[in-house]
Design a protein around this motif. Structure first.
Motif, PDB file in Angstrom:
ATOM      1  N   ARG A 159       0.858  -1.185   0.000  1.00  0.00           N
ATOM      2  CA  ARG A 159       0.000   0.000   0.000  1.00  0.00           C
ATOM      3  C   ARG A 159       0.893   1.234   0.000  1.00  0.00           C
ATOM      4  N   PHE A 160       0.529   2.237  -0.778  1.00  0.00           N
ATOM      5  CA  PHE A 160       1.260   3.500  -0.798  1.00  0.00           C
ATOM      6  C   PHE A 160       0.313   4.605  -0.348  1.00  0.00           C
ATOM      7  N   LEU A 161       0.658   5.262   0.762  1.00  0.00           N
ATOM      8  CA  LEU A 161      -0.184   6.309   1.334  1.00  0.00           C
ATOM      9  C   LEU A 161       0.258   7.651   0.761  1.00  0.00           C
ATOM     10  N   SER A 162      -0.580   8.212  -0.102  1.00  0.00           N
ATOM     11  CA  SER A 162      -0.250   9.444  -0.814  1.00  0.00           C
ATOM     12  C   SER A 162      -1.196  10.558  -0.399  1.00  0.00           C
ATOM     13  N   GLY A 163      -0.641  11.713  -0.080  1.00  0.00           N
ATOM     14  CA  GLY A 163      -1.487  12.832   0.334  1.00  0.00           C
ATOM     15  C   GLY A 163      -0.695  14.011   0.875  1.00  0.00           C
ATOM     16  N   HIS A 164       0.505  13.740   1.388  1.00  0.00           N
ATOM     17  CA  HIS A 164       1.358  14.834   1.850  1.00  0.00           C
ATOM     18  C   HIS A 164       1.897  15.624   0.658  1.00  0.00           C
ATOM     19  N   LYS A 165       2.198  16.887   0.906  1.00  0.00           N
ATOM     20  CA  LYS A 165       2.763  17.757  -0.126  1.00  0.00           C
ATOM     21  C   LYS A 165       4.240  18.041   0.128  1.00  0.00           C
ATOM     22  N   GLY A 166       4.823  17.304   1.050  1.00  0.00           N
ATOM     23  CA  GLY A 166       6.237  17.435   1.371  1.00  0.00           C
ATOM     24  C   GLY A 166       6.772  16.092   1.837  1.00  0.00           C
ATOM     25  N   TYR A 167       8.061  16.019   2.080  1.00  0.00           N
ATOM     26  CA  TYR A 167       8.682  14.760   2.488  1.00  0.00           C
ATOM     27  C   TYR A 167       8.042  14.216   3.771  1.00  0.00           C
ATOM     28  N   VAL A 168       8.056  12.895   3.899  1.00  0.00           N
ATOM     29  CA  VAL A 168       7.548  12.239   5.104  1.00  0.00           C
ATOM     30  C   VAL A 168       8.733  11.992   6.031  1.00  0.00           C
ATOM     31  N   SER A 169       8.739  12.689   7.159  1.00  0.00           N
ATOM     32  CA  SER A 169       9.874  12.650   8.090  1.00  0.00           C
ATOM     33  C   SER A 169       9.733  11.579   9.150  1.00  0.00           C
ATOM     34  N   SER A 170       8.506  11.173   9.442  1.00  0.00           N
ATOM     35  CA  SER A 170       8.276  10.244  10.552  1.00  0.00           C
ATOM     36  C   SER A 170       6.969   9.497  10.335  1.00  0.00           C
ATOM     37  N   CYS A 171       6.935   8.272  10.841  1.00  0.00           N
ATOM     38  CA  CYS A 171       5.704   7.480  10.779  1.00  0.00           C
ATOM     39  C   CYS A 171       5.656   6.559  11.989  1.00  0.00           C
ATOM     40  N   GLN A 172       4.466   6.295  12.468  1.00  0.00           N
ATOM     41  CA  GLN A 172       4.278   5.377  13.589  1.00  0.00           C
ATOM     42  C   GLN A 172       2.888   4.783  13.530  1.00  0.00           C
ATOM     43  N   TYR A 173       2.819   3.463  13.675  1.00  0.00           N
ATOM     44  CA  TYR A 173       1.518   2.815  13.769  1.00  0.00           C
ATOM     45  C   TYR A 173       0.874   3.149  15.112  1.00  0.00           C
ATOM     46  N   VAL A 174      -0.456   3.227  15.106  1.00  0.00           N
ATOM     47  CA  VAL A 174      -1.192   3.386  16.350  1.00  0.00           C
ATOM     48  C   VAL A 174      -1.054   2.079  17.132  1.00  0.00           C
ATOM     49  N   PRO A 175      -0.625   2.150  18.397  1.00  0.00           N
ATOM     50  CA  PRO A 175      -0.424   0.914  19.171  1.00  0.00           C
ATOM     51  C   PRO A 175      -1.668   0.020  19.177  1.00  0.00           C
ATOM     52  N   ASP A 176      -1.441  -1.279  19.011  1.00  0.00           N
ATOM     53  CA  ASP A 176      -2.518  -2.277  19.038  1.00  0.00           C
ATOM     54  C   ASP A 176      -3.552  -2.083  17.925  1.00  0.00           C
ATOM     55  N   ASP A 177      -3.137  -1.425  16.830  1.00  0.00           N
ATOM     56  CA  ASP A 177      -4.071  -1.220  15.716  1.00  0.00           C
ATOM     57  C   ASP A 177      -3.283  -1.223  14.401  1.00  0.00           C
ATOM     58  N   GLU A 178      -3.283  -2.346  13.705  1.00  0.00           N
ATOM     59  CA  GLU A 178      -2.540  -2.464  12.450  1.00  0.00           C
ATOM     60  C   GLU A 178      -3.137  -1.630  11.329  1.00  0.00           C
ATOM     61  N   THR A 179      -4.350  -1.134  11.508  1.00  0.00           N
ATOM     62  CA  THR A 179      -5.040  -0.456  10.414  1.00  0.00           C
ATOM     63  C   THR A 179      -4.826   1.049  10.407  1.00  0.00           C
ATOM     64  N   HIS A 180      -4.255   1.606  11.467  1.00  0.00           N
ATOM     65  CA  HIS A 180      -4.090   3.056  11.553  1.00  0.00           C
ATOM     66  C   HIS A 180      -2.626   3.429  11.752  1.00  0.00           C
ATOM     67  N   LEU A 181      -2.225   4.497  11.083  1.00  0.00           N
ATOM     68  CA  LEU A 181      -0.844   4.956  11.124  1.00  0.00           C
ATOM     69  C   LEU A 181      -0.830   6.472  11.052  1.00  0.00           C
ATOM     70  N   VAL A 182       0.119   7.098  11.762  1.00  0.00           N
ATOM     71  CA  VAL A 182       0.261   8.564  11.754  1.00  0.00           C
ATOM     72  C   VAL A 182       1.594   8.913  11.102  1.00  0.00           C
ATOM     73  N   THR A 183       1.573   9.925  10.243  1.00  0.00           N
ATOM     74  CA  THR A 183       2.793  10.406   9.598  1.00  0.00           C
ATOM     75  C   THR A 183       2.984  11.894   9.893  1.00  0.00           C
ATOM     76  N   GLY A 184       4.240  12.326   9.880  1.00  0.00           N
ATOM     77  CA  GLY A 184       4.577  13.740   9.987  1.00  0.00           C
ATOM     78  C   GLY A 184       5.351  14.141   8.743  1.00  0.00           C
ATOM     79  N   SER A 185       5.208  15.401   8.314  1.00  0.00           N
ATOM     80  CA  SER A 185       5.736  15.774   7.004  1.00  0.00           C
ATOM     81  C   SER A 185       6.332  17.173   6.970  1.00  0.00           C
ATOM     82  N   GLY A 186       7.142  17.382   5.945  1.00  0.00           N
ATOM     83  CA  GLY A 186       7.694  18.700   5.693  1.00  0.00           C
ATOM     84  C   GLY A 186       6.664  19.699   5.208  1.00  0.00           C
ATOM     85  N   ASP A 187       5.440  19.241   4.945  1.00  0.00           N
ATOM     86  CA  ASP A 187       4.376  20.177   4.563  1.00  0.00           C
ATOM     87  C   ASP A 187       3.693  20.801   5.779  1.00  0.00           C
TER      88      ASP A 187
END
Length: 381
Positions: free
Chosen positions: A150-178
Motif C-alpha cells: 500500500r502507498f499512502l499518498s497525500g502529503h505535499k512534502g517529504y515524510v519525516s516520521s511514521c508510527q503505527y497506532v499501538p494495538d491497531d494495524e489499520t491506523h498509522l500517523v505520519t509527519g511531514s515537511g508540509d
C-alpha cells in the motif's frame, strides 16, 4: 493602501507578536518556581550508579552501504527494522544479527521506518512525499524484492516520521515537511484526519518527529522546525491541544514518557526537555554546561531520544557520536556510550529501546547499528 504602508503595518504587527511572545515567556517563567531536579534535591535523591558494564555493546549489525537514518523494534522485541541512505529497509534478527529481509525501496531517499503492532508489516517514508507499506509475508518477486502492499499518498512534502497506532494495524500517523501530520487508514489508503496545515494552531514549519501516547492512543505529540512541540487529539484534528515552547532550534525528536503524562524532546539547540502534558509546563532541561568561551552554535544537536521503561533513564543521541544516558531525576549524565569501547564512529542518527527494556539499539552514519544489552536489574530501570 500602498506597498510602503503595508510593509509598515506588517513590521508593526510582527513587533507586537514578538512582544506578546516575550511577555508570555516571562509569565511562564514566573510560574516555574521549581523543576524536577530541584524537587529531587529537596528529597535527597542522588544519581543512580551506572557504569559501562551495565550497558554493553553485544552486537554490531553490518549490511547497509549508506548512512542509517531510522530504526524501530518489533513488538516481540527480537527484530529490528532499519532504513538507510542506500535505499533499503533491512529487517534484522536482533538475537542472531542475521538479516531476514532486505527491501529495495521505490524511493532511495528514505527518512523513517516503523513496525506494525503485529510485526507482520513495516512502513517507510521519505522524499517521495508518501508512506510505503510492506507486508513481510508477501512472496518476493523475480528480482528478490517485496512489492509495495500500500502507498499512502497525500502529503505535499517529504515524510519525516511514521508510527503505527499501538494495538491497531489499520491506523498509522505520519509527519511531514508540509507542516502537517496525517492519520491514515492503512487498509484503504485513505486519510482520516489532517493535523495542522490551514488551521491556525498547527505547526508553521516542517514536522520532524511524532510520538503516539502508549496510554491513550488518541493523543500524539509532534516536533517541528518551528522550535515547538504540539499535542494533538485525533478526535479534534482541527486544532492542537497545546503548544510547548522552550527550544531555540528545530525539535528533531519527541518521545512520550512511559506513563503517558509527560513527553521528552530533543533539539538542534543541544538540549533535551521534559514537558508535562496536563499542565503544559516544562519540568526539566537536560543539557551539558557550556565551557567558557564555547560557542553554543557549535554544540552537538540532539538527533533522537528514548526513555527506559520506568522513565528513570533518558537516552539521547547526538550529532557528534555521543549517546548520553541521563538520570532524569537529578539531571546528570551517568554514562556516555560514545566514549566506551565499540562505540559508533559517526553521528548517531536514531535509537530505540526494545519492548521489554532489555536492550537499546543505536543507528549511525557509520552505516552500522549496535545493540546494547542491559545487565541484571538494569532491565527494568
Amino acid at each position: 493602501m500602498s506597498v510602503a504602508e503595508l510593509k509598515e503595518r506588517h513590521e508593526a504587527a510582527t513587533a507586537a507578536v514578538d512582544s506578546l511572545r516575550e511577555r508570555l515567556r516571562q509569565k511562564r517563567q514566573m510560574l516555574l518556581d521549581n523543576d524536577l531536579v530541584g524537587y529531587s534535591r529537596t528529597q535527597g535523591r542522588a544519581a543512580i550508579s551506572f557504569s559501562s558494564t551495565d550497558l554493553v555493546c553485544c552486537r554490531t549489525l553490518q549490511g547497509h552501504t549508506g548512512k542509517v537514518y531510522s530504526l524501530d523494534w518489533s513488538p516481540e522485541r527480537n527484530r529490528i527494522v532499519s532504513a538507510s541512505q542506500d535505499g533499503r529497509l533491512i529487517v534484522w534478527n536482533a538475537l542472531t544479527s542475521q538479516k531476514t529481509h532486505a527491501i529495495k525501496l521505490p524511493c532511495a531517499w528514505v527518512m523513517t521506518c516503523a513496525f506494525s503492532p503485529n510485526g507482520q508489516s513495516v512502513a517507510s517514508g521519505g522524499l517521495d512525499s508518501g508512506c510505503s507499506i510492506f507486508n513481510l509475508n508477501f512472496q518476493i518477486d523475480r528480482d528478490g524484492n517485496i512489492p509495495v502492499a500500500r502507498f499512502l499518498s497525500g502529503h505535499k512534502g517529504y515524510v519525516s516520521s511514521c508510527q503505527y497506532v499501538p494495538d491497531d494495524e489499520t491506523h498509522l500517523v505520519t509527519g511531514s515537511g508540509d507542516q502537517t501530520c496525517i492519520l491514515w487508514d492503512v487498509t484503504t489508503g485513505q486519510r482520516l484526519s489532517v493535523f495542522g496545515g490551514e488551521f491556525p494552531s498547527g505547526h508553521t514549519a516542517d514536522v520532524l518527529s511524532i510520538s503516539i501516547n502508549g496510554s491513550n492512543s488518541k493523543m500524539f505529540v509532534s516536533g517541528s522546525c518551528d522550535s515547538t512541540a504540539r499535542l494533538w487529539d485525533a478526535r479534534i484534528a482541527s486544532r492542537a491541544v497545546h503548544t510547548f515552547h522552550g527550544h531555540k532550534g528545530d525539535v528533531n525528536t519527541v518521545k512520550f514518557f512511559p506513563d503517558g503524562q509527560r513527553f521528552g524532546t530533543g533539539s538542534d539547540d543541544g538540549a533535551c526537555r521534559l514537558f508535562d502534558v496536563r499542565t503544559g509546563h516544562q519540568l526539566q532541561v537536560y543539557q551539558q554546561q557550556q565551557q567558557q568561551g564555547d560557542n553554543s552554535a557549535d554544540s552537538p544537536i540532539v538527533t533522537s531520544i528514548a526513555f527506559s521503561i520506568s522513565g528513570r533513564l533518558l537516552f539521547a543521541a547526538y550529532s557528534n557520536g555521543n549517546c548520553y544516558v541521563w538520570d532524569t531525576l537529578v539531571g546528570k549524565v551517568v554514562l556516555n556510550l560514545g566514549a566506551v569501547q565499540n562505540s559508533h564512529e559517526g553521528r548517531i542518527s536514531c535509537l530505540g529501546l526494545s519492548a521489554d527494556g532489555s536492550a537499546l539499539c543505536t543507528g549511525s552514519w557509520d552505516r552500522t547499528l549496535k545493540i546494547w544489552a542491559f545487565g541484571g536489574h538494569r532491565r527494568v530501570m
